[in-house]
Design a protein around this motif. Structure first.
Motif, PDB file in Angstrom:
ATOM      1  N   CYS A   1       0.809  -1.291  -0.026  1.00 51.44           N
ATOM      2  CA  CYS A   1       0.013   0.136  -0.056  1.00 51.44           C
ATOM      3  C   CYS A   1       0.794   1.201   0.146  1.00 51.44           C
ATOM      4  O   CYS A   1       1.782   1.354   0.575  1.00 51.44           O
ATOM      5  CB  CYS A   1      -0.916   0.010   1.088  1.00 51.44           C
ATOM      6  SG  CYS A   1      -2.196   1.441   1.285  1.00 51.44           S
TER       7      CYS A   1
ATOM      8  N   THR B   1      -4.495   7.400  -0.326  1.00 51.37           N
ATOM      9  CA  THR B   1      -3.960   6.066  -0.219  1.00 51.37           C
ATOM     10  C   THR B   1      -4.068   5.518  -1.923  1.00 51.37           C
ATOM     11  O   THR B   1      -5.153   5.895  -2.464  1.00 51.37           O
ATOM     12  CB  THR B   1      -4.555   5.114   0.691  1.00 51.37           C
ATOM     13  OG1 THR B   1      -5.999   4.983   0.560  1.00 51.37           O
ATOM     14  CG2 THR B   1      -4.049   5.649   2.298  1.00 51.37           C
TER      15      THR B   1
ATOM     16  N   THR C   1      -3.486   1.658  -4.169  1.00 50.01           N
ATOM     17  CA  THR C   1      -2.640   0.350  -4.624  1.00 50.01           C
ATOM     18  C   THR C   1      -2.095   0.251  -5.941  1.00 50.01           C
ATOM     19  O   THR C   1      -0.915   0.314  -6.101  1.00 50.01           O
ATOM     20  CB  THR C   1      -4.208  -0.760  -4.517  1.00 50.01           C
ATOM     21  OG1 THR C   1      -5.060  -0.277  -5.302  1.00 50.01           O
ATOM     22  CG2 THR C   1      -4.431  -0.690  -2.986  1.00 50.01           C
TER      23      THR C   1
ATOM     24  N   CYS D   1      -5.208  -0.250   2.895  1.00 47.27           N
ATOM     25  CA  CYS D   1      -5.620  -0.475   1.489  1.00 47.27           C
ATOM     26  C   CYS D   1      -6.323  -1.656   1.254  1.00 47.27           C
ATOM     27  O   CYS D   1      -6.416  -2.221   0.067  1.00 47.27           O
ATOM     28  CB  CYS D   1      -4.372  -0.535   0.422  1.00 47.27           C
ATOM     29  SG  CYS D   1      -3.265   0.827   0.183  1.00 47.27           S
TER      30      CYS D   1
ATOM     31  N   ALA E   1      -8.559   3.091  -1.360  1.00 48.51           N
ATOM     32  CA  ALA E   1      -7.660   2.657  -2.351  1.00 48.51           C
ATOM     33  C   ALA E   1      -8.022   1.786  -3.429  1.00 48.51           C
ATOM     34  O   ALA E   1      -7.904   1.890  -4.559  1.00 48.51           O
ATOM     35  CB  ALA E   1      -6.331   2.169  -1.265  1.00 48.51           C
TER      36      ALA E   1
END
Length: 852
Positions: A211, A238, A240, A270, A798
Motif C-alpha cells: 500500500c 492512499t 494500490t 488499502c 484505495a
C-alpha cells in the motif's frame, strides 16, 4: 541535652551536606568535560556520487561537508542514501543530521517505523531526498553538512552516499518511473507552465501491494515524506494501483508543488491482510521486501471552455424535453378544441352518454320527434356511430337506442341501476350508519368489482385527502434537505482543510472541481431530476386545470367516465423526483457510506408513491392515507439507517429484519386480498384457523379472487426469496438491497397491472405505448452505465480508486453522470406512463371498468 545539642549543631550539618552536593556536582562536570575532550570530531570535504564507508562510535563524530551550485532556472534534487552494515544496530542506532541553509533533516538508522497497534518495523537501508530552498540569484553555491554520531561504545559500520537526482522536475504529459519503499520515499517537483491553471497528477503501478500514499505538498521545508507524517500537510490519498489528485494553481503561491510518494509499512489501509501481532510490546518485526515500482504523469486539466460546454450540454438536453412537451400540448389542445363534449342539459333530465344512448327515451314524452332526432344526431357526434351515420339515419338510430334501453332495463331487474351504484345514494336509503357499513362490506366482497363500486366517496373529500400527499412531501423535503446540506458542506470543508481525500469516494480521474466543490460534474448531472420533476409538475397541473374546467361545465366524461382523476399523488411524485435530484447532488458533494442514505431516501419515496398511484387508479376509495403511507416509508428509511450502521456482518440484525419483512408482506397481502375488510385483533388467529379448516380441510375450494391471489402469491414468492437472500448473503450495501426490494415489488405490480388491463379488453393508446417503449429503452441504457461501478464505498478508498475511469462525454462527464442523465429521463418517462396509461378509459363509464 539532646535537643539542645541538636539545636546547636544543626546549621553546621546543613552546610556540610550542601558542600557535599556541590563537590559531587563539580566531580560529575569534570568527568563530562574530560570525556568530551576525549571525543573526536572529524570534518571531511565530501563529493557527490562517492560512497563513504566508515565506522562511528560514541567517541568520534564525523561531519561530511558538501557544496553544490544551485541554478534558478534548473532544479536538481539531492538524495542521501545510508546503509548500516553492522549486526545488532537496532539497540544503538546511528543518528544522521543534515544541516542545510534553511532546513535541518535528521533520521536514525536503522529507521524504526510504526504500523497499526504500534508495531515496529526496522529498516537498515534509508534513502531521503533533501528539500530545495528557493534561490533569488541566477546561480548560487550552497553548502550543507551531514553529521554522523551514535551513543554506542561499540563501532557501527555504515555507508553514506550523496547523489544528484537529475529527473527531479516533472514535465507535463511525460511519464516518469521510479521505485519507492517505506524507508526510501520519493518526491518530485512540478512547476505550472504558462497558461495552465489546473493539472491532474496520476500515479500508477502494476503492483497492488504494498500500500502506498500519494501526497501533494507546497514547496517548503521540511518535506513530510514518511508514513508517520505524510498526512500532516497538503492533500493525500492512499493507493494500490492508481491514484489521481486534481491540483489548482491558486492553492500554491509559488506556482509549483511537490509530488510525494510514500510506501506504507502495512497494507491494512488499502484492504490488505492484517499481519500477526508481536509477541512482546517492544519486539521488532521484519518488514520484508516492500519496494514498489510506480510511474507518475502530470496532465493539464480541462479549461473553462469545457465547463461552459458541459453546462450548456446539460441544460440543452433537458430543455429539449420542455420544447417537446410544449409541441405535444399544442397538438393535444387543438384536438380537444375540435372535440365536442357531452354535458347535462338541465337538472332532472338524464344526459345522453356514449354508453346509454337510450336514456333519451325516458324523456320522449316531453320532446317532439324532431327534437329527439336532433338531440340524438348532435349528441352522437361524439362517439361510435359517426357524424354522417347519425345525420343520415336518425330514425334507425332512435330504434337502436330504444332496443339498448330495453335490454338495460331487463338487466337492472336483478340488481341496482347504474345511477344507484354511483355516488348518487340518498341518505333515506339507509336507516343507520351500521347499514352503510354493511352495504360497504357487500360491495367490496363481490367477486367482480367495477371502479364505480370503489369510487363512491365525495370527490372533493378525496381530492383534499390526496392533496395531503403533496403538502406532506414538501414539508418532509424541506426538513430533510436542510440538515443534509449543512452536513455535506461540513464534509467538503473537512476534506479541503485536512487534505484527506480518502474521506470521499470520487471518480478521481474525472472529478472536475469548481470553487470549494471537488467534483462539480457529478453535482451538475443531477440537474435533470430537478428540471424533469418540475416539467412533470407542469404537465400534471395542465391536466388538473383541464379536468377542473370540465367539472365546472358539467362534462359527462369528467363526472362519470374513466379512472377518477386525483392529482395529489402525481404532484407528490414530481416533488419527490426534484428532491431526489437535490439529495443526490448533496450525496455527490462527498460520497461515502455514511451519507449514502441521502441518495436513496427519496428513491424509496418514489417507489412507494408509484405503487400507491397504481393501486389508487382502481381503488380510489380505499387507498392508504398520506399519514399512513409516509409513516411506513419513514420506517423503511429507519431500517435503512440501521442497516448502514449495524447491518454489516451482524446476523442478529438480518434475522430481525427478515422476520419483519416476511410479516409485513403477509399483512399487506391480507389487506390487499380482502380490500381492507378484516381486522387485526385478538381473534385473528382463531379466524385464520377457521378459514383454513373450512376452505382447505373440510372442503377444497379455490380462492374467490383468483387474479388477486395470483398477484399476492407471486409477490410473496419474490419477497420471501429476497428475505432469504439477505439472510444468507448479508450484503454490505444494505441501502441498495432495500431499494432492490422496493423496485422488485413496483415492477411486479406494474406488470400485473398491464397484464390485467389487456385481459380486461382495455387497450393502451399510442402516446402511452410510446412512453412505455421509450422508458424501457432508456432504463436499459441507464442500468448499463450504473453497473459500470466507477467507485464503491464497500471497499477501502484505495481499492475504490482501482475502478476509476476517464471522462467519456465532452471530457467532462463520466459513466455515472450518464447514469444520472438517463435515469432522470427514465423516471420522468415512468411517471408519464402512469399518467397516460389509462387515457383509453376516459370515455368509458366507470361501471364498465374492472377492478384488479
Amino acid at each position: 541535652m539532646v535537643l539542645r545539642s541538636g539545636c546547636k549543631f544543626g546549621p553546621v550539618l546543613v552546610w556540610f551536606r550542601l558542600g557535599y552536593v556541590v563537590l559531587l556536582w563539580l566531580c560529575v562536570t569534570h568527568l563530562r568535560c574530560a570525556r568530551a575532550e576525549t571525543k573526536t570530531v572529524v570534518q571531511k570535504d565530501a563529493e557527490f556520487d562517492v560512497t563513504y564507508n566508515d565506522t562511528v562510535t560514541s567517541d568520534n563524530q564525523t561531519i561530511y561537508a558538501f557544496n553544490h551550485t544551485v541554478s534558478r532556472n534548473k532544479t536538481e534534487g539531492v538524495r542521501v542514501t545510508v546503509d548500516v552494515l553492522s549486526e545488532g544496530a537496532e539497540s544503538s542506532p546511528i543518528l544522521f543530521v543534515v544541516r542545510q541553509k534553511q532546513a535541518v533533516l535528521s533520521f536514525q538508522v536503522p529507521l524504526i517505523l510504526r504500523g497499526l497497534y504500534q508495531r515496529k518495523y526496522p529498516y537498515a537501508h534509508v534513502g531521503r531526498t533533501l528539500c530545495q530552498p528557493p534561490t533569488r540569484s541566477l546561480t548560487e553555491t550552497q553548502y550543507f553538512f551531514v553529521d554522523v554520531s551514535t551513543l554506542s561504545s561499540l563501532g557501527t559500520h555504515y555507508q553514506l552516499r550523496i547523489s544528484r537526482v537529475d529527473s527531479f522536475t516533472l514535465h507535463t504529459d511525460k511519464k516518469f518511473s521510479f521505485t519507492a519503499s517505506p524507508s526510501q520515499p520519493q518526491y518530485f517537483k512540478y512547476v505550472f507552465p504558462d497558461g495552465v491553471d489546473t493539472v491532474i497528477v496520476k500515479v500508477n503501478s502494476e503492483m497492488t501491494f504494498p500500500c502506498s500514499v500519494m501526497s501533494i505538498q507546497d514547496i517548503q521545508c521540511p518535506v513530510y515524506d514518511l508514513d508517520n507524517n505524510v498526512a500532516f500537510i497538503g492533500m493525500y490519498q492512499t493507493m494500490t494501483k492508481t491514484a489521481a489528485i486534481t491540483v489548482q494553481r491558486k492553492d500554491f503561491p509559488s506556482n509549483s508543488f511537490y509530488v510525494v510518494v510514500v510506501v506504507k509499512t502495512e497494507d491494512e489501509a488499502c484492504g490488505g491482510p492484517l499481519r500477526f501481532y508481536p509477541l512482546r510490546p517492544d519486539e521488532l518485526i521484519d518488514a520484508g521486501n516492500r519496494s514498489k515500482t510506480l510511474d507518475v504523469v502530470v496532465s493539464p486539466a480541462i479549461s473553462s471552455d469545457v465547463y461552459v460546454m458541459g453546462m450548456l450540454f446539460c441544460l440543452g438536453i433537458f430543455l429539449s424535453f420542455y420544447l417537446l412537451t410544449f409541441l405535444v400540448a399544442c397538438v393535444e389542445n387543438k384536438r380537444s378544441v375540435d372535440r365536442p363534449t357531452v354535458v347535462y342539459r338541465k337538472p332532472g333530465v338524464t344526459p345522453v352518454s356514449p354508453y346509454e344512448y337510450g336514456s333519451f327515451v325516458d324523456n320522449a314524452s316531453t320532446l317532439s320527434s324532431e327534437a329527439i332526432t336532433d338531440s340524438i344526431a348532435s349528441d352522437a357526434n361524439y362517439r361510435y356511430m359517426g357524424q354522417e351515420t347519425l345525420k343520415r339515419r336518425p330514425f334507425l338510430t332512435a330504434i337502436h337506442h330504444v332496443a339498448i334501453r330495453i335490454e338495460r332495463s331487463l338487466e337492472s331487474v336483478a340488481g341496482r341501476s347504474r345511477q344507484e351504484s354511483l355516488s348518487s345514494i340518498e341518505e333515506d336509503d339507509y336507516d343507520t350508519l351500521a347499514d352503510i357499513d354493511s352495504d360497504k362490506n357487500i360491495v367490496r366482497t363481490k367477486k367482480y368489482l367495477c371502479v364505480s363500486d370503489l369510487a363512491r366517496k365525495d370527490k372533493r373529500v378525496l381530492s383534499k385527502k390526496y392533496q395531503i400527499y403533496f403538502w406532506n412531501i414538501v414539508t418532509i423535503g424541506v426538513f430533510y434537505a436542510l440538515p443534509v446540506i449543512q452536513l455535506v458542506i461540513t464534509y467538503q470543508t473537512v476534506v479541503n482543510v485536512t487534505g484527506n481525500q480518502d474521506i470521499c469516494y470520487y471518480n478521481f480521474l474525472c472529478a472536475h472541481p469548481l470553487g470549494n466543490l471537488s467534483a462539480f460534474n457529478n453535482i451538475l448531472s443531477n440537474l435533470g431530476y430537478v428540471m424533469l420533476g418540475l416539467l412533470f409538475l407542469l404537465i400534471v397541473l395542465q391536466r388538473d386545470i383541464i379536468h377542473s374546467r370540465a367539472l365546472d361545465r358539467n362534462d359527462l366524461n369528467a363526472l362519470e367516465c374513466g379512472i377518477p382523476k386525483h392529482f395529489g399523488l402525481f404532484y407528490a411524485m414530481g416533488t419527490a423526483l426534484m428532491m431526489e435530484g437535490l439529495l443526490s447532488a448533496c450525496y455527490h458533494v462527498c460520497p461515502n457510506y455514511t451519507n449514502f442514505q441521502f441518495d436513496t431516501s427519496f428513491m424509496y419515496m418514489i417507489a412507494g408513491l408509484c405503487v400507491l398511484k397504481l393501486y389508487q387508479k382502481r381503488h380510489p376509495d380505499i387507498n392508504a392515507s398520506a399519514y399512513t403511507a409516509y409513516a411506513c416509508l419513514a420506517a423503511v428509511i429507519f431500517f435503512s439507517v440501521l442497516g448502514v450502521v449495524f447491518g454489516k456482518g451482524n446476523m442478529v440484525f438480518w434475522i430481525v429484519f427478515s422476520v419483519l419483512h416476511i410479516l409485513a408482506t403477509m399483512l399487506l397481502s391480507t389487506q390487499l386480498y380482502y380490500m381492507g375488510r378484516w381486522r387485526l385483533n385478538s381473534g385473528i388467529l382463531r379466524r385464520i384457523v377457521y378459514v383454513i379448516y373450512t376452505d382447505c380441510i373440510r372442503q377444497c375450494s379455490g380462492p374467490m379472487y383468483i387474479d388477486r391471489m395470483v398477484l399476492l402469491v407471486m409477490g410473496n414468492i419474490v419477497n420471501w426469496s429476497l428475505a432469504a437472500y439477505g439472510l444468507l448473503k448479508t450484503p454490505n450495501d444494505f441501502a441498495s438491497y432495500l431499494l432492490a426490494i422496493a423496485i422488485c415489488n413496483l415492477l411486479l405490480y406494474f406488470a400485473f397491472y398491464i397484464i390485467m388491463k389487456l385481459r380486461s379488453g382495455e387497450r393502451i393508446q399510442c402516446m402511452a405505448m410510446v412512453c412505455i417503449l421509450f422508458t424501457a429503452v432508456v432504463w436499459g441504457f441507464a442500468l448499463f452505465f450504473f453497473f459500470q461501478g466507477l467507485s464503491t464505498w464497500q471497499k477501502t478508498p484505495a481499492e475504490s480508486r482501482e475502478h476509476n475511469r476517464d471522462c467519456i462525454v465532452l471530457s467532462f462527464f463520466d459513466d455515472h453522470d450518464i447514469w444520472h442523465f438517463l435515469s432522470s429521463i427514465a423516471m420522468f418517462g415512468s411517471f408519464l406512463v402512469l399518467l397516460t396509461m389509462d387515457d383509453d378509459l376516459d370515455n368509458v363509464q366507470r361501471d364498465k371498468i374492472f377492478v384488479f
